[in-house]
Write a protein that holds these residues in place. Structure first.
Motif, PDB file in Angstrom:
ATOM      1  N   HIS A 149       0.826  -1.206   0.000  1.00 36.97           N
ATOM      2  CA  HIS A 149       0.000   0.000   0.000  1.00 36.97           C
ATOM      3  C   HIS A 149       0.857   1.252   0.000  1.00 36.97           C
ATOM      4  O   HIS A 149       0.385   2.334   0.229  1.00 36.97           O
ATOM      5  CB  HIS A 149      -0.911  -0.005   1.221  1.00 36.97           C
ATOM      6  CG  HIS A 149      -0.179  -0.217   2.514  1.00 36.97           C
ATOM      7  ND1 HIS A 149       0.724  -1.245   2.709  1.00 36.97           N
ATOM      8  CD2 HIS A 149      -0.203   0.465   3.680  1.00 36.97           C
ATOM      9  CE1 HIS A 149       1.207  -1.184   3.932  1.00 36.97           C
ATOM     10  NE2 HIS A 149       0.661  -0.158   4.534  1.00 36.97           N
ATOM     11  N   GLU A 150       2.134   1.056  -0.232  1.00 31.18           N
ATOM     12  CA  GLU A 150       3.039   2.208  -0.228  1.00 31.18           C
ATOM     13  C   GLU A 150       4.188   1.961  -1.202  1.00 31.18           C
ATOM     14  O   GLU A 150       4.466   0.828  -1.592  1.00 31.18           O
ATOM     15  CB  GLU A 150       3.586   2.438   1.181  1.00 31.18           C
ATOM     16  CG  GLU A 150       4.317   1.224   1.733  1.00 31.18           C
ATOM     17  CD  GLU A 150       4.712   1.362   3.200  1.00 31.18           C
ATOM     18  OE1 GLU A 150       5.070   2.477   3.608  1.00 31.18           O
ATOM     19  OE2 GLU A 150       4.676   0.356   3.914  1.00 31.18           O
ATOM     20  N   LEU A 151       4.854   3.056  -1.562  1.00 28.65           N
ATOM     21  CA  LEU A 151       6.080   2.931  -2.355  1.00 28.65           C
ATOM     22  C   LEU A 151       7.180   2.393  -1.439  1.00 28.65           C
ATOM     23  O   LEU A 151       7.090   2.520  -0.231  1.00 28.65           O
ATOM     24  CB  LEU A 151       6.503   4.301  -2.875  1.00 28.65           C
ATOM     25  CG  LEU A 151       5.644   4.948  -3.954  1.00 28.65           C
ATOM     26  CD1 LEU A 151       6.176   6.352  -4.250  1.00 28.65           C
ATOM     27  CD2 LEU A 151       5.656   4.104  -5.222  1.00 28.65           C
ATOM     28  N   PRO A 152       8.217   1.790  -2.020  1.00 30.22           N
ATOM     29  CA  PRO A 152       9.362   1.457  -1.165  1.00 30.22           C
ATOM     30  C   PRO A 152       9.839   2.740  -0.474  1.00 30.22           C
ATOM     31  O   PRO A 152       9.781   3.806  -1.080  1.00 30.22           O
ATOM     32  CB  PRO A 152      10.413   0.954  -2.154  1.00 30.22           C
ATOM     33  CG  PRO A 152       9.685   0.656  -3.412  1.00 30.22           C
ATOM     34  CD  PRO A 152       8.451   1.487  -3.430  1.00 30.22           C
ATOM     35  N   PRO A 153      10.281   2.659   0.802  1.00 31.63           N
ATOM     36  CA  PRO A 153      10.636   3.876   1.531  1.00 31.63           C
ATOM     37  C   PRO A 153      11.669   4.730   0.790  1.00 31.63           C
ATOM     38  O   PRO A 153      12.531   4.208   0.087  1.00 31.63           O
ATOM     39  CB  PRO A 153      11.236   3.353   2.836  1.00 31.63           C
ATOM     40  CG  PRO A 153      10.968   1.903   2.881  1.00 31.63           C
ATOM     41  CD  PRO A 153      10.479   1.446   1.577  1.00 31.63           C
ATOM     42  N   LEU A 154      11.550   6.037   0.963  1.00 33.17           N
ATOM     43  CA  LEU A 154      12.501   6.966   0.370  1.00 33.17           C
ATOM     44  C   LEU A 154      13.323   7.600   1.488  1.00 33.17           C
ATOM     45  O   LEU A 154      12.828   7.810   2.583  1.00 33.17           O
ATOM     46  CB  LEU A 154      11.754   8.072  -0.391  1.00 33.17           C
ATOM     47  CG  LEU A 154      10.918   7.627  -1.588  1.00 33.17           C
ATOM     48  CD1 LEU A 154      10.019   8.765  -2.045  1.00 33.17           C
ATOM     49  CD2 LEU A 154      11.833   7.186  -2.730  1.00 33.17           C
ATOM     50  N   ARG A 155      14.581   7.883   1.164  1.00 35.26           N
ATOM     51  CA  ARG A 155      15.423   8.581   2.145  1.00 35.26           C
ATOM     52  C   ARG A 155      15.995   9.818   1.465  1.00 35.26           C
ATOM     53  O   ARG A 155      16.442   9.754   0.317  1.00 35.26           O
ATOM     54  CB  ARG A 155      16.554   7.666   2.615  1.00 35.26           C
ATOM     55  CG  ARG A 155      17.378   8.273   3.755  1.00 35.26           C
ATOM     56  CD  ARG A 155      18.605   7.446   4.060  1.00 35.26           C
ATOM     57  NE  ARG A 155      18.313   6.230   4.788  1.00 35.26           N
ATOM     58  CZ  ARG A 155      18.072   6.180   6.107  1.00 35.26           C
ATOM     59  NH1 ARG A 155      18.071   7.273   6.825  1.00 35.26           N
ATOM     60  NH2 ARG A 155      17.833   5.035   6.697  1.00 35.26           N
ATOM     61  N   HIS A 156      15.956  10.940   2.177  1.00 31.09           N
ATOM     62  CA  HIS A 156      16.500  12.149   1.555  1.00 31.09           C
ATOM     63  C   HIS A 156      18.021  12.075   1.528  1.00 31.09           C
ATOM     64  O   HIS A 156      18.662  11.774   2.544  1.00 31.09           O
ATOM     65  CB  HIS A 156      16.055  13.411   2.298  1.00 31.09           C
ATOM     66  CG  HIS A 156      16.301  14.648   1.469  1.00 31.09           C
ATOM     67  ND1 HIS A 156      17.507  15.292   1.466  1.00 31.09           N
ATOM     68  CD2 HIS A 156      15.512  15.291   0.581  1.00 31.09           C
ATOM     69  CE1 HIS A 156      17.445  16.318   0.622  1.00 31.09           C
ATOM     70  NE2 HIS A 156      16.244  16.344   0.079  1.00 31.09           N
ATOM     71  N   ALA A 157      18.593  12.338   0.354  1.00 24.68           N
ATOM     72  CA  ALA A 157      20.031  12.139   0.172  1.00 24.68           C
ATOM     73  C   ALA A 157      20.845  13.002   1.129  1.00 24.68           C
ATOM     74  O   ALA A 157      21.865  12.561   1.653  1.00 24.68           O
ATOM     75  CB  ALA A 157      20.418  12.445  -1.267  1.00 24.68           C
TER      76      ALA A 157
END
Lengths: 346, 307
Positions: A149-157
């Motif tokens: 139900h979500e995109l794979p987690p994102l991390r701010h570079a």
């Protein structure tokens, strides 16, 4: 269940110092020391005051980070013309709810319409977010996109902060289905922001769904304290409406269980009564036992944990998906190797 | 239960309290609940912490909880190991059981460095006299501990050799006089300086080489609850054969150097900045270059005379 009542200030702290230390330690380990501190700080003195003060300062930093991240997400998405719904901790903080006071926050969760997902991901990648390293492999990326139900987690570079972008409240393969579009329609814009949150009643429902229809109740004490704090500050109208709203959204079972837990653990009679309207009192008995056992961490807790773990996977996906998934994960599993990082002291 | 010097308790009581996890150490702004039944730890505490105020069961809740334990059941019995457990994940490696003193001191440092945000924590040596405190911030191996120990021989009381704890609402540094950790070649130098009686047994072959501890003196501990304003901020730099020299730093330079030495600056953000800003405004900052301990003492004496 005295521990939880003591954490939210419904019961007096234990008399013996050693018991107080155990209580604080358990609150800290379960990430609710800040919530406890914000509710009890006025009665505290001596070392207790220092401990509470420390917990509140730590939470304050989390809230600063979160507010900043919300601002960055707003900026990244407003150009794409998307107004996201801030979920969970972010929503509590943005709405300045009682559940926010002292709460630790580690990442930001947002919800957007499924049709906007591609556009949103593009805008976030352009604004400096990257796929988070632990899930940045073909299998996980595909799995998230196909079944979750979500995109794979994102991390701010640059900032290292984690962002979860949801398009639903439960995995696509979940045995429950909650009508998220109705909740999005009822979402309220934050004053002076291009951001929304759910209405307070839907915030409670989401918290219930998150705790009781998804996952293995990994942080039971935090989940229950949070549900209590949200419920406790709902308006009288919201409380009257909760049964019909939950039924309408298709969340009768998880909300019924959450209300049962709030009623049972914190002695809130109205919650117990509403629960009875949503689920029959003699159903889900093993599940109810498991929730209490895991929360108390008593002698039967290992069985309760196993039960909840199996249940969470049963709810999350059908067997034809579960078996290949678990086999894949078992093959990929490696014991953690701990490499000590360099610290400035011996 | 009341606080008394550790040496007034007998070994059996200490052992019992440590084993059941009710041993309480009160020091500066923190109280610590310690458990760990290793004989090496007990020996170390009886020696190095003899003058510290402790009680066998806590009379108030404690901020720091530290358990010195085996990493797992297996390592409790077979080639026993030991590690600090402050109640949250820390980057600590298991050590052979005889290195319990190191595990204990590391655990205490990690607890304060990673958990405490009531103060701006700066990795620094701090000593003080009646006029105020001197904060010495330097990387490992720059002679900070030797300098701290030497200053103690010249009429200064020990605040800490690890942490400068700066109050958030008032620009004062709080004492936290734990034993001074000495590494490798500094051990004989400090032994010469302060006398062998004041040093713990050397723990040899640790991941950081040989380690010994110089214990705080009763006069350091007696006033461990009295904070002081900082009057001098020093950045000592040991260079073999260097000419002694004190280079004045402006407040901005001082802040820029203090930020990376802080374990919780980015966590506290604005409040930490304000604290550091008021610190450098009310103190003079210098970089000290020197080639011998005597030179460093002379430099500090000149600076304290003129500031």
């Amino acid at each position: 269940m005295d521990t939880l009542k003591q954490i939210v200030g419904l019961s007096a702290l234990p008399a013996a110092v050693m018991d107080q230390i155990k209580l604080l330690n358990s609150a800290d380990a379960n990430h609710v020391l800040g919530q406890m501190a914000s509710r009890l700080k006025h009665e505290a003195d001596g070392n207790l005051k220092d401990i509470f003060n420390n917990a509140l300062l730590r939470a304050k930093r989390d809230h600063t980070m979160l507010t900043f991240e919300m601002n960055r997400v707003e900026r990244a998405l407003s150009e794409a013309g998307v107004i996201p719904v801030i979920l969970k901790g972010g929503a509590y903080v943005a709405r300045n709810m009682a559940a926010a006071a002292g709460r630790r926050v580690s990442d930001l969760d947002i919800l957007v319409a499924f049709e906007e997902l591609e556009k949103v991901e593009e805008a976030l990648l352009a604004a400096g977010w990257e796929p988070e390293e632990t899930t940045d492999n073909e299998y996980d990326q595909d799995y998230y996109r196909q079944h979750m139900h979500e995109l794979p987690p994102l991390r701010h570079a640059k900032r290292g902060t984690v962002l979860d972008v949801h398009h639903a409240l439960l995995p696509r393969t979940s045995r429950f289905s909650v009508d998220v579009s109705k909740m999005m329609d009822a979402a309220l814009q934050l004053p002076d922001h291009k951001l929304k949150t759910f209405s307070e009643i839907d915030i409670f429902i989401h918290s219930a769904v998150h705790g009781f229809a998804d996952g293995a109740l990994d942080v039971p004490i935090r989940t229950l304290v949070e549900l209590f704090l949200i419920y406790n500050h709902l308006s009288g109208e919201d409380i009257d409406e909760i049964v019909s709203r939950a039924t309408d959204l298709g969340a009768a079972v998880p909300v019924g269980m959450a209300l049962w837990a709030v009623g049972r653990v914190f002695g809130v009679e109205r919650a117990s009564a509403s629960s009875g309207e949503l689920i029959k009192p003699y159903r889900y008995l093993i599940f109810k036992w498991a929730v209490l056992s895991k929360t108390r961490n008593d002698i039967s807790a290992p069985f309760a944990k196993t039960f909840l773990y199996v249940r969470s996977h049963y709810l999350r996906m059908p067997f034809y998906l579960l078996f290949p998934h678990l086999i894949k994960k078992a093959i990929a599993w490696r014991p953690n190797s701990k490499t000590p990082s360099e610290l400035p002291f011996p | 239960m009341t606080l008394r010097a550790l040496k007034s308790f007998d070994r059996r009581d200490l052992h019992k309290a440590l084993k059941q996890g009710s041993f309480t150490l009160q020091l500066g702004p923190f109280s610590h609940l310690i458990s760990g039944s290793s004989p090496a730890l007990l020996d170390f505490l009886q020696d190095t912490y003899r003058d510290y105020s402790v009680e066998m069961s806590p009379s108030d809740v404690t901020e720091v909880l530290l358990n010195i334990r085996a990493p797992n059941l297996f390592r409790r019995f077979i080639r026993p190991q030991i590690m600090p457990d402050p109640g949250f994940d820390v980057p600590a490696v298991p050590l052979p059981k005889r290195m319990a003193p190191l595990a204990y001191e590391m655990g205490m440092n990690l607890s304060i460095a990673l958990k405490c945000c009531r103060f701006v924590n700066i990795h620094a040596g701090v000593v003080a006299d009646d006029h105020g405190a001197i904060l010495m911030s330097a990387a490992s191996g720059s002679g900070k501990s030797t300098l701290t120990a030497a200053m103690m021989q010249h009429g200064y009381r020990l605040f800490s050799d690890e942490f400068a704890l700066l109050g958030l609402d008032e620009p004062l540094v709080h004492p936290y006089p734990r034993p001074i950790s000495l590494k490798q070649e500094t051990i004989p130098i400090v032994r010469e300086l302060v006398g062998a009686d004041w040093l713990s047994k050397t723990v040899s072959g640790t991941p950081k080489g040989d380690i010994a501890y110089y214990r705080a003196r009763p006069e350091d501990l007696a006033r461990a609850h009295v904070p002081a304003p900082v009057k001098l901020i020093l950045f000592p730099k040991f260079e073999t054969g260097a000419n002694p020299f004190a280079q004045r730093l402006n407040p901005a330079e001082a802040i820029i150097r203090l930020v990376p030495a802080s374990t919780n600056y980015s966590l506290l953000g604005e409040e930490a900045y304000k604290t550091l800003a008021s610190l450098v405004e009310n103190a003079s900052a210098f970089e000290l270059t020197y080639g011998t301990t005597e030179q460093s003492i002379d430099l500090v004496k000149q600076l304290t005379a003129s500031h």
